[in-house]
Design a protein around this motif. Sequence first.
Motif, PDB file in Angstrom:
ATOM      1  N   LEU A  51       0.819  -1.207   0.000  1.00  0.00           N
ATOM      2  CA  LEU A  51       0.000   0.000   0.000  1.00  0.00           C
ATOM      3  C   LEU A  51       0.855   1.259   0.000  1.00  0.00           C
ATOM      4  CD1 LEU A  51      -2.744   1.437   0.260  1.00  0.00           C
ATOM      5  CD2 LEU A  51      -2.531   1.180   2.749  1.00  0.00           C
ATOM      6  N   LEU A  52       1.870   1.315   0.867  1.00  0.00           N
ATOM      7  CA  LEU A  52       2.716   2.499   0.941  1.00  0.00           C
ATOM      8  C   LEU A  52       3.490   2.712  -0.356  1.00  0.00           C
ATOM      9  CD1 LEU A  52       4.094   2.309   4.599  1.00  0.00           C
ATOM     10  CD2 LEU A  52       2.199   3.675   3.709  1.00  0.00           C
ATOM     11  N   TRP A  53       3.867   1.601  -1.008  1.00  0.00           N
ATOM     12  CA  TRP A  53       4.530   1.735  -2.306  1.00  0.00           C
ATOM     13  C   TRP A  53       3.540   2.213  -3.375  1.00  0.00           C
ATOM     14  CZ3 TRP A  53       3.429  -1.347  -6.671  1.00  0.00           C
ATOM     15  CH2 TRP A  53       4.235  -1.082  -7.781  1.00  0.00           C
ATOM     16  N   ALA A  54       2.327   1.679  -3.364  1.00  0.00           N
ATOM     17  CA  ALA A  54       1.336   2.004  -4.392  1.00  0.00           C
ATOM     18  C   ALA A  54       0.921   3.473  -4.331  1.00  0.00           C
ATOM     19  CB  ALA A  54       0.109   1.108  -4.245  1.00  0.00           C
ATOM     20  N   VAL A  55       0.828   4.038  -3.121  1.00  0.00           N
ATOM     21  CA  VAL A  55       0.396   5.435  -2.998  1.00  0.00           C
ATOM     22  C   VAL A  55       1.573   6.403  -3.040  1.00  0.00           C
ATOM     23  CG1 VAL A  55      -1.659   4.779  -1.699  1.00  0.00           C
ATOM     24  CG2 VAL A  55       0.430   5.388  -0.453  1.00  0.00           C
ATOM     25  N   GLY A  56       2.789   5.888  -3.178  1.00  0.00           N
ATOM     26  CA  GLY A  56       3.953   6.747  -3.340  1.00  0.00           C
ATOM     27  C   GLY A  56       4.631   7.194  -2.069  1.00  0.00           C
ATOM     28  N   VAL A  57       4.211   6.675  -0.923  1.00  0.00           N
ATOM     29  CA  VAL A  57       4.883   7.035   0.325  1.00  0.00           C
ATOM     30  C   VAL A  57       6.280   6.435   0.364  1.00  0.00           C
ATOM     31  CG1 VAL A  57       4.817   6.821   2.844  1.00  0.00           C
ATOM     32  CG2 VAL A  57       2.715   7.289   1.578  1.00  0.00           C
ATOM     33  N   GLU A  58       6.409   5.199  -0.075  1.00  0.00           N
ATOM     34  CA  GLU A  58       7.710   4.532  -0.195  1.00  0.00           C
ATOM     35  C   GLU A  58       8.057   4.403  -1.677  1.00  0.00           C
ATOM     36  OE1 GLU A  58       9.429   3.666   2.419  1.00  0.00           O
ATOM     37  OE2 GLU A  58       8.070   3.146   4.055  1.00  0.00           O
ATOM     38  N   THR A  59       9.309   4.678  -2.016  1.00  0.00           N
ATOM     39  CA  THR A  59       9.757   4.465  -3.389  1.00  0.00           C
ATOM     40  C   THR A  59      10.119   2.994  -3.576  1.00  0.00           C
ATOM     41  OG1 THR A  59      12.101   4.881  -2.914  1.00  0.00           O
ATOM     42  CG2 THR A  59      10.702   6.805  -3.379  1.00  0.00           C
ATOM     43  N   GLY A  60      10.282   2.599  -4.825  1.00  0.00           N
ATOM     44  CA  GLY A  60      10.660   1.219  -5.098  1.00  0.00           C
ATOM     45  C   GLY A  60      11.976   0.837  -4.453  1.00  0.00           C
ATOM     46  N   ARG A  61      12.962   1.755  -4.474  1.00  0.00           N
ATOM     47  CA  ARG A  61      14.258   1.468  -3.860  1.00  0.00           C
ATOM     48  C   ARG A  61      14.135   1.365  -2.342  1.00  0.00           C
ATOM     49  NH1 ARG A  61      15.454   5.092  -7.938  1.00  0.00           N
ATOM     50  NH2 ARG A  61      15.487   6.880  -6.542  1.00  0.00           N
ATOM     51  N   GLU A  62      13.247   2.179  -1.757  1.00  0.00           N
ATOM     52  CA  GLU A  62      13.047   2.101  -0.312  1.00  0.00           C
ATOM     53  C   GLU A  62      12.378   0.782   0.082  1.00  0.00           C
ATOM     54  OE1 GLU A  62      12.725   6.926   0.520  1.00  0.00           O
ATOM     55  OE2 GLU A  62      10.917   5.710   0.371  1.00  0.00           O
ATOM     56  N   VAL A  63      11.501   0.265  -0.778  1.00  0.00           N
ATOM     57  CA  VAL A  63      10.895  -1.038  -0.503  1.00  0.00           C
ATOM     58  C   VAL A  63      11.969  -2.130  -0.509  1.00  0.00           C
ATOM     59  CG1 VAL A  63       9.314  -2.790  -1.401  1.00  0.00           C
ATOM     60  CG2 VAL A  63       8.614  -0.395  -1.338  1.00  0.00           C
ATOM     61  N   LEU A  64      12.949  -2.001  -1.403  1.00  0.00           N
ATOM     62  CA  LEU A  64      14.047  -2.963  -1.414  1.00  0.00           C
ATOM     63  C   LEU A  64      14.849  -2.894  -0.113  1.00  0.00           C
ATOM     64  CD1 LEU A  64      15.389  -2.620  -5.076  1.00  0.00           C
ATOM     65  CD2 LEU A  64      14.000  -4.472  -4.108  1.00  0.00           C
ATOM     66  N   VAL A  65      15.044  -1.678   0.396  1.00  0.00           N
ATOM     67  CA  VAL A  65      15.746  -1.530   1.679  1.00  0.00           C
ATOM     68  C   VAL A  65      14.944  -2.168   2.802  1.00  0.00           C
ATOM     69  CG1 VAL A  65      16.557   0.153   3.379  1.00  0.00           C
ATOM     70  CG2 VAL A  65      17.006   0.516   0.969  1.00  0.00           C
ATOM     71  N   ILE A  66      13.623  -1.989   2.776  1.00  0.00           N
ATOM     72  CA  ILE A  66      12.769  -2.611   3.784  1.00  0.00           C
ATOM     73  C   ILE A  66      12.944  -4.128   3.741  1.00  0.00           C
ATOM     74  CG2 ILE A  66      10.355  -3.087   4.374  1.00  0.00           C
ATOM     75  CD1 ILE A  66       9.712  -0.218   3.617  1.00  0.00           C
ATOM     76  N   GLY A  67      13.004  -4.686   2.521  1.00  0.00           N
ATOM     77  CA  GLY A  67      13.222  -6.122   2.387  1.00  0.00           C
ATOM     78  C   GLY A  67      14.563  -6.550   2.940  1.00  0.00           C
ATOM     79  N   LEU A  68      15.604  -5.741   2.705  1.00  0.00           N
ATOM     80  CA  LEU A  68      16.927  -6.064   3.226  1.00  0.00           C
ATOM     81  C   LEU A  68      16.934  -6.014   4.749  1.00  0.00           C
ATOM     82  CD1 LEU A  68      19.926  -6.643   2.795  1.00  0.00           C
ATOM     83  CD2 LEU A  68      20.306  -4.174   2.539  1.00  0.00           C
TER      84      LEU A  68
END
Length: 284
Positions: A51-68
């Motif tokens: 959801l946060l990625w879809a609405v633009g709160v998190e960028t795609g690169r930040e989602v990768l950091v969250i995964g790491l």
Amino acid sequence: MRQLLRFGYHEAVSCMFAVAVFAMLAVTSVVPLPIARYDALLAGCLALTVLLWAVGVETGREVLVIGLFHLVGLALELFKVRTGSWAYPGEAFSKIGGVPLYSGFMYAAVGSYMCQAWRRLDLQLINYRTWPTALAALFVYANFFAHHWLPDLRLLGAIALIAATWRTTVTFRVGPTRYTMPLAVSFLLIGGVLWLAENGATFLGAWQYPDQGDVWRMVHLSKFGSWALLVSVSFVLVAALKRWESLSFPRPAPPQITNPKPLSHSVGGRDPHAPAGQPHAGLR
């Protein structure tokens, strides 16, 4: 007061992921669920990330950091639960080695906060020494595992971090004004907030320390130091991402400004090797 409110707003928005995780912990602690609580928390954290990625709160690169961060935290959780440092007493399909997979998202929440705060407050690092700081953080992370067999060297790790960041300052912008503080002080401040958050999380049953089996007790104050040290590991990972972003996605040069007005609390000067009109050199 206006500046304090601005700063509080940016901090609150940066903590959106963590606040949402706390909300899920609170709701699942009192609302009957059709599935195991840990499984529901995992589904909720996954949905929150999307959801946060879809609405633009998190960028795609930040989602990768969250995964790491999820993987780094999960590795620590698997080890600590196995050694009996803490436990997850509830049942769930999503448990591996006694650790529910949702637990990694609590570390990911720290990574999300750092990415968000870095971007929203326009963080810059002055005199940041990449490799000494990274090696000190790696030593700290390794000690969280090794101290179960070897002498606990967290004090040595703290000294190494202070030495590596001795002249490093972090600057951040609130409205028109830029402020500065030593990087090591920011580790202590974030570590203190995380210690308070850990008390709230254990009260809501996110996990359980051995002395909290019969009745909830405050988390020992020594964990404050542990969190302050662990923050350095999180910071090094986010700083590496920001370094990569600055190299792969350089910012366009700012427009020339005629008769610029100086900002109060501004720090540092221009890089003597930077073209005219370029901002102060630093790691954004």
